[in-house]
Write a protein that holds these residues in place. Structure first.
Motif, mmCIF file in Angstrom:
data_model
loop_
_atom_site.group_PDB
_atom_site.id
_atom_site.type_symbol
_atom_site.label_atom_id
_atom_site.label_comp_id
_atom_site.label_asym_id
_atom_site.label_seq_id
_atom_site.Cartn_x
_atom_site.Cartn_y
_atom_site.Cartn_z
ATOM 1 N N ASP A 1 51.791 61.928 26.209
ATOM 2 C CA ASP A 1 52.836 62.685 26.899
ATOM 3 C C ASP A 1 53.940 63.159 25.965
ATOM 4 N N TYR A 2 54.215 62.403 24.915
ATOM 5 C CA TYR A 2 55.267 62.752 23.960
ATOM 6 C C TYR A 2 54.664 62.754 22.564
ATOM 7 N N LEU A 3 54.975 63.794 21.790
ATOM 8 C CA LEU A 3 54.497 63.890 20.412
ATOM 9 C C LEU A 3 55.626 64.371 19.518
ATOM 10 N N SER A 4 55.712 63.770 18.333
ATOM 11 C CA SER A 4 56.638 64.238 17.330
ATOM 12 C C SER A 4 56.030 63.951 15.963
ATOM 13 N N HIS A 5 56.700 64.379 14.912
ATOM 14 C CA HIS A 5 56.178 64.116 13.570
ATOM 15 C C HIS A 5 57.330 63.838 12.617
ATOM 16 N N GLN A 6 57.000 63.187 11.496
ATOM 17 C CA GLN A 6 57.992 62.773 10.506
ATOM 18 C C GLN A 6 59.093 61.945 11.168
ATOM 19 N N VAL A 7 58.642 60.888 11.874
ATOM 20 C CA VAL A 7 59.550 60.010 12.613
ATOM 21 C C VAL A 7 59.895 58.791 11.754
ATOM 22 N N VAL A 8 61.167 58.461 11.700
ATOM 23 C CA VAL A 8 61.667 57.374 10.863
ATOM 24 C C VAL A 8 60.950 56.060 11.168
ATOM 25 N N ALA A 9 60.551 55.344 10.098
ATOM 26 C CA ALA A 9 59.843 54.070 10.258
ATOM 27 C C ALA A 9 60.326 53.063 9.222
ATOM 28 N N SER A 10 61.636 53.000 9.029
ATOM 29 C CA SER A 10 62.202 52.021 8.104
ATOM 30 C C SER A 10 63.661 51.804 8.457
ATOM 31 N N PRO A 11 64.253 50.710 7.995
ATOM 32 C CA PRO A 11 65.686 50.486 8.244
ATOM 33 C C PRO A 11 66.518 51.624 7.670
ATOM 34 N N TYR B 1 53.770 58.740 22.439
ATOM 35 C CA TYR B 1 53.531 57.712 23.455
ATOM 36 C C TYR B 1 53.066 58.366 24.736
ATOM 37 N N LYS B 2 52.497 57.536 25.608
ATOM 38 C CA LYS B 2 52.025 58.021 26.909
ATOM 39 C C LYS B 2 52.622 57.150 28.007
ATOM 40 N N PHE B 3 52.718 57.735 29.203
ATOM 41 C CA PHE B 3 53.244 57.024 30.356
ATOM 42 C C PHE B 3 52.115 56.549 31.268
ATOM 43 N N ILE B 4 52.393 55.502 32.028
ATOM 44 C CA ILE B 4 51.501 55.137 33.125
ATOM 45 C C ILE B 4 51.501 56.307 34.104
ATOM 46 N N PRO B 5 50.329 56.800 34.524
ATOM 47 C CA PRO B 5 50.290 57.963 35.415
ATOM 48 C C PRO B 5 51.200 57.803 36.633
ATOM 49 N N ASN B 6 51.979 58.847 36.893
ATOM 50 C CA ASN B 6 52.897 58.925 38.037
ATOM 51 C C ASN B 6 54.157 58.071 37.871
ATOM 52 N N PHE B 7 54.340 57.455 36.697
ATOM 53 C CA PHE B 7 55.542 56.672 36.432
ATOM 54 C C PHE B 7 56.097 57.052 35.062
ATOM 55 N N HIS B 8 57.394 56.748 34.863
ATOM 56 C CA HIS B 8 58.030 57.047 33.578
ATOM 57 C C HIS B 8 58.095 55.774 32.727
#
Length: 363
Positions: free
Chosen positions: A229-239, A254-261
């Protein structure tokens, strides 16, 4: 900014390269646009202040499109020859506007902006990507960060939420122009980006592969990566540290449970344009641990990970079998020991005829 809000159209202005190929930062910008979906909130940052609130709006089936036919090819005709085919066509500088996105107020864009420091202090634990807005035309934030930003803007403008003096004017003129000009030639895809970065059956730039994978996932929910459901790129993965030294996940989602957020799974993809080395297995597992620490809080079952490369030598496959797993405990009474091994290796190839990436899992 007021003109952009009035038009309901945003576009990054790109310098056209002298050679007939896109640079890495061009491909990264295209990947940003390809990740956009209707309903995503829109904010503007100028002179230390953030203004909002808008949301992306589909016009003729999508919220992102080309400003003119073949805008995703790094060549340009004269402004006079293209002006009638351009959506943004006020001056010749609009030739640098290649991709555009369409939006509307949600409910309105407010003239009362908020200083960046005040935004970050309003909900410190929720802001990740906003803290690393550096040398970028725009960034994409996740739902938690978006909710925190939306909350502080709405609270700040609560007393003047429907006061016309605090609301930027809007017009539907350019949205109507999109409808009048629209055809398949304005569709935003990764096809030309991949073709320009291709050599034989492979791609020469990892950022172009990122754009291709994002496009593939959005258009193939039953494909090798599944639906997200959500896609992005070059996402921070460190302190937090100097931005240029931060680790970043090539593709995150990430994805959602169908019909829920409610988020049910997180996606991590690491990309190598050439043959993979053993280092990539260590790298992807570092990102898996980061997502587990920052997002799933100990539940590795919520993480799906992929490495995409041209090929995978035997030593890489063997290392994946050896360390591409995690043992963890779920529950309290009674506790249950589980094992995570949801890491997949995908070989990519480029189909010149279809102008698309194709994937094959290495079992």
């Amino acid at each position: 900014m007021s003109e952009i809000i009035n038009n309901g159209i945003y576009s990054t202005n790109l310098n056209i390269p002298s050679k007939d190929v896109w640079s890495k930062h061009h491909e990264g910008t295209f990947a940003d646009y390809l990740s956009m979906s209707e309903g995503d909130n829109v904010y503007f940052f100028i002179k230390r202040k953030i203004y909002g609130v808008g949301k992306l709006k589909n016009i003729e089936g999508d919220c992102k499109l080309l400003n003119f036919p073949d805008a995703d090819i790094p060549k340009c005709k004269k402004f006079q020859d293209l002006q009638d085919q351009m959506i943004l066509n006020k001056t010749e500088f609009n030739l640098g506007n290649r991709f555009i996105c369409t939006f509307e107020g949600a409910p309105h864009f407010y003239k009362q902006g908020i200083d960046m420091d005040d935004v970050l202090e309003s909900n410190p634990q929720s802001f990740k990507m906003l803290r690393v807005l550096w040398k970028l035309s725009f960034i994409k934030i996740d739902d938690i960060e978006n909710k925190a930003l939306l909350d502080v803007i709405l609270k700040t403008n609560e007393s003047k939420m429907f006061d016309q003096e605090n609301i930027f004017d809007t017009s539907i003129f350019l949205h109507d122009r999109v409808r009048a000009l629209h055809s398949e030639r304005y569709k935003a895809t990764s096809e030309n980006i991949l073709e320009l970065a291709s050599s034989e059956a492979f791609i020469k730039h990892e950022m172009a592969i990122e754009a291709g994978i994002i496009s593939y996932i959005k258009n193939n929910p039953n494909g090798e990566f599944g639906h997200w459901d959500y896609l992005s790129h070059q996402v921070v993965a460190s302190p937090f540290k100097p931005v240029d030294y931060m680790d970043k996940m090539d593709v995150f989602g990430y994805k959602f449970i169908p019909n829920f957020h409610t988020v049910s799974k997180y996606l991590v993809i690491e990309i190598k344009k050439d043959s993979a080395t053993v280092d990539v297995i260590h790298q992807i597992m570092k990102y898996v641990d980061w997502v587990n620490q920052e997002y799933t809080y100990g539940d590795y079952d919520m993480v799906e990970a992929f490495v995409v490369a041209r090929d995978f030598p035997v030593d890489v496959i063997e290392l994946k079998k050896l360390i591409g797993r995690r043992v963890f405990t779920k529950g309290r009474r009674p506790p249950k020991t589980s094992e995570w091994f949801n890491l997949k290796l995908l070989k990519y190839s480029y189909n010149k005829q279809l102008k698309k990436l194709q994937f094959e899992e290495v079992k």
